[in-house]
Motif scaffolding. Structure first.
Motif, PDB file in Angstrom:
ATOM      1  N   LEU A 145     -26.006 -19.137  50.654  1.00 34.11           N
ATOM      2  CA  LEU A 145     -24.760 -18.228  50.373  1.00 34.11           C
ATOM      3  C   LEU A 145     -23.559 -18.526  51.160  1.00 34.11           C
ATOM      4  CD1 LEU A 145     -23.888 -15.983  47.997  1.00 34.11           C
ATOM      5  CD2 LEU A 145     -24.710 -14.371  49.763  1.00 34.11           C
ATOM      6  N   ASP A 146     -24.187 -18.572  52.667  1.00 37.55           N
ATOM      7  CA  ASP A 146     -22.824 -18.715  53.635  1.00 37.55           C
ATOM      8  C   ASP A 146     -21.873 -19.705  53.423  1.00 37.55           C
ATOM      9  OD1 ASP A 146     -24.328 -16.694  55.193  1.00 37.55           O
ATOM     10  OD2 ASP A 146     -25.682 -17.988  56.296  1.00 37.55           O
ATOM     11  N   LEU A 147     -22.652 -20.701  52.540  1.00 37.03           N
ATOM     12  CA  LEU A 147     -21.627 -22.008  52.474  1.00 37.03           C
ATOM     13  C   LEU A 147     -20.713 -21.955  51.010  1.00 37.03           C
ATOM     14  CD1 LEU A 147     -24.238 -24.831  53.576  1.00 37.03           C
ATOM     15  CD2 LEU A 147     -22.542 -23.566  54.800  1.00 37.03           C
ATOM     16  N   VAL A 148     -20.873 -20.938  50.541  1.00 38.56           N
ATOM     17  CA  VAL A 148     -20.128 -20.897  49.215  1.00 38.56           C
ATOM     18  C   VAL A 148     -18.712 -20.429  49.505  1.00 38.56           C
ATOM     19  CG1 VAL A 148     -22.030 -20.079  48.027  1.00 38.56           C
ATOM     20  CG2 VAL A 148     -20.411 -18.220  48.938  1.00 38.56           C
ATOM     21  N   SER A 149     -17.935 -20.597  48.420  1.00 26.67           N
ATOM     22  CA  SER A 149     -16.340 -20.786  48.806  1.00 26.67           C
ATOM     23  C   SER A 149     -16.032 -19.422  48.991  1.00 26.67           C
ATOM     24  CB  SER A 149     -15.477 -21.265  47.464  1.00 26.67           C
ATOM     25  OG  SER A 149     -15.934 -20.530  46.397  1.00 26.67           O
ATOM     26  N   HIS A 150     -14.778 -19.224  49.542  1.00 22.89           N
ATOM     27  CA  HIS A 150     -14.251 -17.645  49.796  1.00 22.89           C
ATOM     28  C   HIS A 150     -13.925 -16.933  48.543  1.00 22.89           C
ATOM     29  CE1 HIS A 150     -11.962 -14.583  51.700  1.00 22.89           C
ATOM     30  NE2 HIS A 150     -10.980 -14.871  50.851  1.00 22.89           N
ATOM     31  N   HIS A 151     -13.603 -17.679  47.624  1.00 21.37           N
ATOM     32  CA  HIS A 151     -13.264 -16.980  46.099  1.00 21.37           C
ATOM     33  C   HIS A 151     -14.429 -16.518  45.652  1.00 21.37           C
ATOM     34  CE1 HIS A 151     -11.354 -16.264  42.237  1.00 21.37           C
ATOM     35  NE2 HIS A 151     -12.206 -17.035  41.749  1.00 21.37           N
ATOM     36  N   ARG A 202     -17.289 -15.589  47.343  1.00 23.25           N
ATOM     37  CA  ARG A 202     -17.691 -14.347  48.053  1.00 23.25           C
ATOM     38  C   ARG A 202     -16.972 -13.221  47.932  1.00 23.25           C
ATOM     39  NH1 ARG A 202     -21.265 -15.730  52.828  1.00 23.25           N
ATOM     40  NH2 ARG A 202     -20.994 -13.523  53.015  1.00 23.25           N
ATOM     41  N   THR A 203     -15.735 -13.336  47.646  1.00 19.07           N
ATOM     42  CA  THR A 203     -14.692 -12.397  47.288  1.00 19.07           C
ATOM     43  C   THR A 203     -15.243 -11.542  46.021  1.00 19.07           C
ATOM     44  OG1 THR A 203     -12.899 -13.289  48.471  1.00 19.07           O
ATOM     45  CG2 THR A 203     -12.331 -11.541  46.886  1.00 19.07           C
ATOM     46  N   LYS A 204     -15.490 -12.327  45.042  1.00 14.03           N
ATOM     47  CA  LYS A 204     -16.228 -11.637  43.928  1.00 14.03           C
ATOM     48  C   LYS A 204     -17.311 -11.111  43.946  1.00 14.03           C
ATOM     49  CE  LYS A 204     -14.061 -15.016  40.290  1.00 14.03           C
ATOM     50  NZ  LYS A 204     -14.245 -15.496  39.251  1.00 14.03           N
ATOM     51  N   LEU A 205     -18.401 -11.791  44.759  1.00 16.17           N
ATOM     52  CA  LEU A 205     -19.769 -11.011  45.067  1.00 16.17           C
ATOM     53  C   LEU A 205     -19.514  -9.749  45.786  1.00 16.17           C
ATOM     54  CD1 LEU A 205     -21.569 -14.254  45.967  1.00 16.17           C
ATOM     55  CD2 LEU A 205     -21.835 -12.675  44.030  1.00 16.17           C
ATOM     56  N   ASP A 206     -18.630  -9.508  47.040  1.00 13.56           N
ATOM     57  CA  ASP A 206     -18.208  -8.497  47.629  1.00 13.56           C
ATOM     58  C   ASP A 206     -17.643  -7.472  46.546  1.00 13.56           C
ATOM     59  OD1 ASP A 206     -18.851  -9.726  49.789  1.00 13.56           O
ATOM     60  OD2 ASP A 206     -16.506 -10.046  50.462  1.00 13.56           O
ATOM     61  N   GLU A 207     -17.147  -7.709  45.655  1.00 10.98           N
ATOM     62  CA  GLU A 207     -16.356  -6.645  44.676  1.00 10.98           C
ATOM     63  C   GLU A 207     -17.410  -6.158  43.768  1.00 10.98           C
ATOM     64  OE1 GLU A 207     -14.171  -4.089  42.689  1.00 10.98           O
ATOM     65  OE2 GLU A 207     -13.774  -4.980  44.416  1.00 10.98           O
TER      66      GLU A 207
END
Length: 420
Positions: A92-98, A100-105
């Protein structure tokens, strides 16, 4: 596609439904005899409800992860142990910022949902002064210490929670079914108590008649046996029973062509057997019992055939099972109506529990009634005070008017007071 099937089982047939439109060949078509079959119209398959209280969150997380090419590639090469052990979560540390932002939300939304549930529960209990944040610890499918960010720990916890919960899901279903049957018997006996002797005998006679009628059904083949599969081959697939071939059978019923028979595909094989016992048009047949029977059949076949216990049946496992003695000479299959689902002691214990719950509900109802009466008394008291206040105001207004009107003469004319 194997990674998708593996993760699907540990998320209850979830992942493949979220991304891929699967082409399914109808089972009444013999794939071995049709040259270049035209693919049927593919359609988006809705993922089944896992029954987990975080089902929607689980689906959304998987859906978002599938959009990341790197993570998708890693999933394609992953095996069951990598998924279950948590090693895959490190990716998961290597996935794109976009992504990660969706997952955070998604995590923030899930935390907010859980907090609402906690608040609603505590409010219903009229509890105050409790740290709602601390209570998030009871949910083990996310990291409550960081409610704003979706980290590898969250993915690891989500997979492990889903795996553990789903492994206990069937056990929970059996327990709920047993309670359902005991409640049915409890209500039947309670109803009989309300009848006179003549009516009671009529009802008992009718109950016995329906029970015998339900038990009077054709022989049910042992699930997963040669006789049972040949019947599906002949009656469902429309093929000659003399041409029965286990390998062809497997491919016919691997509906999504992923190389496995999953739990849903297995359960579909038992429909003909269940129709021998249950008919929704018959008063004596209980469809809840039919689903319990289906679950029992699937569990039995999985225990017999699924050698590595990954909740999937491979072609190799299937073919090896057809070589066993149990496949050719199975024991007779006992349906639910041939089994004792609970003892009298268990029923009495359950009835005691019901009685205790009813007492608690009555106690709460009495308390609520007292609160209602007290509120009504206070309301009546306030209404009386309001009326009294209103009357006082009217009297004061009347006195004020009387003081402002000068006296009049005998003819109604104003009588002015002379100035001195």
């Amino acid at each position: 596609m194997r990674w998708r099937t593996i993760l699907l089982q540990y998320c209850f047939l979830l992942v493949s439904c979220l991304l891929t439109a699967l082409e399914a060949v109808p089972i009444d078509i013999d794939k071995t005899k049709v040259k270049n079959p035209q693919p049927v119209d593919s359609a988006k398959i809705e993922p089944p409800d896992t029954g987990l209280y975080y089902d929607e969150y689980l689906k959304q997380v998987i859906d978002v992860l599938e959009t990341d090419n790197h993570f998708r590639e890693k999933l394609q090469k992953a095996d069951i142990e990598e998924i279950k052990s948590g090693r895959l979560s490190k990716e998961l540390d290597l996935v794109s910022h976009h992504v990660r932002t969706k997952l955070d939300e998604l995590k923030r939304q899930e935390v907010a949902r859980l907090r609402m549930l906690i608040k609603a529960k505590l409010d219903s209990l009229q509890d105050t002064g409790i740290d709602h944040h601390a209570l998030l610890k009871q949910f083990d499918h996310l990291n409550h210490l960081n409610p704003d960010k979706f980290e590898s720990t969250d993915l690891d916890m989500l997979i492990k929670a889903a795996t553990s919960d789903l492994e206990h899901y069937d056990k929970t279903r059996h327990e709920e079914f047993k309670k359902y049957e005991m409640m049915k018997e409890h209500e039947r006996r309670e109803y009989l108590k309300t009848l006179n002797e003549e009516k009671r005998k009529e009802e008992e006679s009718k109950f016995e008649e329906m029970r015998k009628k339900h038990e009077n059904h054709p022989k049910v083949n042992h699930p997963g046996s040669k006789d049972q599969l040949k019947e599906v081959w002949e009656e469902t697939d429309g093929l000659d029973p003399n041409d029965f071939d286990p390998k062809t059978f497997f491919k016919l019923h691997d509906v999504n062509n992923d190389g496995f028979l999953d739990e849903q595909e297995l359960e579909a094989l038992f429909t003909k057997e269940l129709e021998k016992v249950y008919d929704p048009k018959n008063e004596e047949d209980d469809m809840v019992e039919m689903e319990e029977e289906r679950l029992r059949m699937r569990e039995h076949v999985m225990n017999e055939v699924d050698a590595n216990k990954d909740r999937l049946v491979t072609l190799d496992e299937f073919l090896k099972a057809t070589e066993k003695k149990e496949f050719l000479e199975p024991d007779s299959w006992e349906t639910l109506d041939q089994q004792q689902l609970f003892t009298e002691e268990e029923l009495k214990e359950y009835e005691n529990l019901i009685s205790l719950q009813e007492s608690e509900l009555k106690k709460k109802a009495d308390e609520l009634q007292k609160q209602k009466e007290e509120l009504q008394r206070q309301h009546d008291q306030l209404e009386a005070q309001k009326l009294e206040y209103h009357q006082v105001v009217q009297q004061m207004e009347q006195k004020k008017l009387q003081q402002e009107i000068p006296p009049s003469g005998p003819g109604g004319e104003l009588k002015l007071q002379p100035h001195i």
